[in-house]
Write a protein that holds these residues in place. Sequence first.
Motif, short mmCIF file in Angstrom:
data_model
loop_
_atom_site.label_atom_id
_atom_site.label_comp_id
_atom_site.label_asym_id
_atom_site.label_seq_id
_atom_site.Cartn_x
_atom_site.Cartn_y
_atom_site.Cartn_z
N VAL A 82 0.83 -1.20 0.00
CA VAL A 82 0.00 0.00 0.00
C VAL A 82 0.87 1.26 0.00
CG1 VAL A 82 -1.81 1.26 1.25
CG2 VAL A 82 -1.91 -1.24 1.07
N GLN A 85 1.96 1.68 -3.44
CA GLN A 85 0.86 2.24 -4.24
C GLN A 85 0.80 3.75 -4.07
OE1 GLN A 85 -2.23 -0.78 -2.80
NE2 GLN A 85 -3.06 -0.09 -4.76
N GLU A 89 1.06 6.30 -7.08
CA GLU A 89 -0.11 7.12 -7.38
C GLU A 89 0.16 8.62 -7.24
OE1 GLU A 89 -3.00 6.17 -8.62
OE2 GLU A 89 -2.68 4.01 -8.46
N PHE A 105 -4.00 7.85 -3.00
CA PHE A 105 -4.21 6.61 -3.76
C PHE A 105 -4.99 6.80 -5.05
CE2 PHE A 105 -3.75 5.69 0.73
CZ PHE A 105 -2.65 4.85 0.70
N TYR A 128 -8.90 4.32 1.82
CA TYR A 128 -8.36 3.17 1.09
C TYR A 128 -8.72 1.88 1.82
CZ TYR A 128 -5.12 -0.08 -1.08
OH TYR A 128 -4.59 -1.16 -1.73
N TYR A 143 -1.52 -8.87 -4.76
CA TYR A 143 -1.30 -8.36 -6.12
C TYR A 143 -2.42 -8.84 -7.05
CZ TYR A 143 3.38 -7.21 -4.52
OH TYR A 143 4.44 -6.69 -3.83
N LEU A 146 -5.47 -6.83 -6.50
CA LEU A 146 -5.42 -5.52 -7.15
C LEU A 146 -5.70 -5.62 -8.65
CD1 LEU A 146 -2.38 -3.88 -5.32
CD2 LEU A 146 -4.81 -3.38 -4.99
N TYR A 151 -7.70 -2.17 -9.91
CA TYR A 151 -7.35 -0.93 -9.22
C TYR A 151 -6.80 0.09 -10.20
CZ TYR A 151 -5.70 2.29 -5.68
OH TYR A 151 -5.51 3.41 -4.93
N ALA A 152 -5.98 -0.36 -11.13
CA ALA A 152 -5.36 0.56 -12.09
C ALA A 152 -5.44 -0.03 -13.49
CB ALA A 152 -3.92 0.82 -11.70
N TYR A 157 1.25 -1.97 -13.81
CA TYR A 157 1.01 -1.44 -12.47
C TYR A 157 1.63 -2.33 -11.38
CZ TYR A 157 -1.53 0.67 -8.54
OH TYR A 157 -1.84 1.29 -7.37
N ILE A 161 4.63 -1.47 -8.74
CA ILE A 161 4.40 -1.57 -7.29
C ILE A 161 5.47 -2.44 -6.65
CG2 ILE A 161 2.82 -2.47 -5.51
CD1 ILE A 161 1.91 0.18 -6.72
N GLU A 165 7.99 -1.29 -3.84
CA GLU A 165 7.93 -2.01 -2.56
C GLU A 165 9.33 -2.47 -2.15
OE1 GLU A 165 5.87 -5.93 -0.51
OE2 GLU A 165 5.67 -5.62 -2.67
#
Length: 178
Positions: A82, A85, A89, A105, A128, A143, A146, A151-152, A157, A161, A165
């Motif tokens: 997160v 993300q 974002e 987000f 979120y 993952y 998402l 999500y995107a 994406y 991420i 991360e």
Amino acid sequence: MKNILKLIGLTGLFLITIGATVAFFIMLIDLRIEKSSDTESTIIENTDNIEHSAAPAFFNQSPEEGLAEALEYYNVQYPQIVYAQALLETGHFTSSICKKYNNLFGLYNSTVGDYYSFEHWSDSVRAYRDFVQYKYKGNTDYYTFLVNLPYAMDPNYINKIKQLEHKYDERRSTQANE
């Protein structure tokens, strides 16, 4: 005629007694409401004092400084993902959506056709958790969740991420060793 006058007099006395009784109860109710309002305002004032004195440090920090603590404070699952993300974002907390809307987000309100705006950036962390993450049931890895959400729209994406991360994990390790 005397009986009618007596009856009218007794009826009048009865109505006056009822009126006085009703007035008395209204006065009692008003006093209870006043007392209740005083108690409520005292409780609200006391709560406000408690909240301000016990406020987590991230309330006075930028998202870059306080996001990790906020994620933990609000019990967000997979905080490393997160956090990554949020980095992606917001363009590392530099985007106009981050700065203007306090939205970490890219949470979008399709009803009004604009991004959600938050009073404080930590409110977007709670949003979120409450509007995205609550849908996660644990039957897949995060993952995959998402991707399936979706999500995107960016096909890369998840890879982005994962890279962010990894950098976040390295940064946390460095800070822990200092």
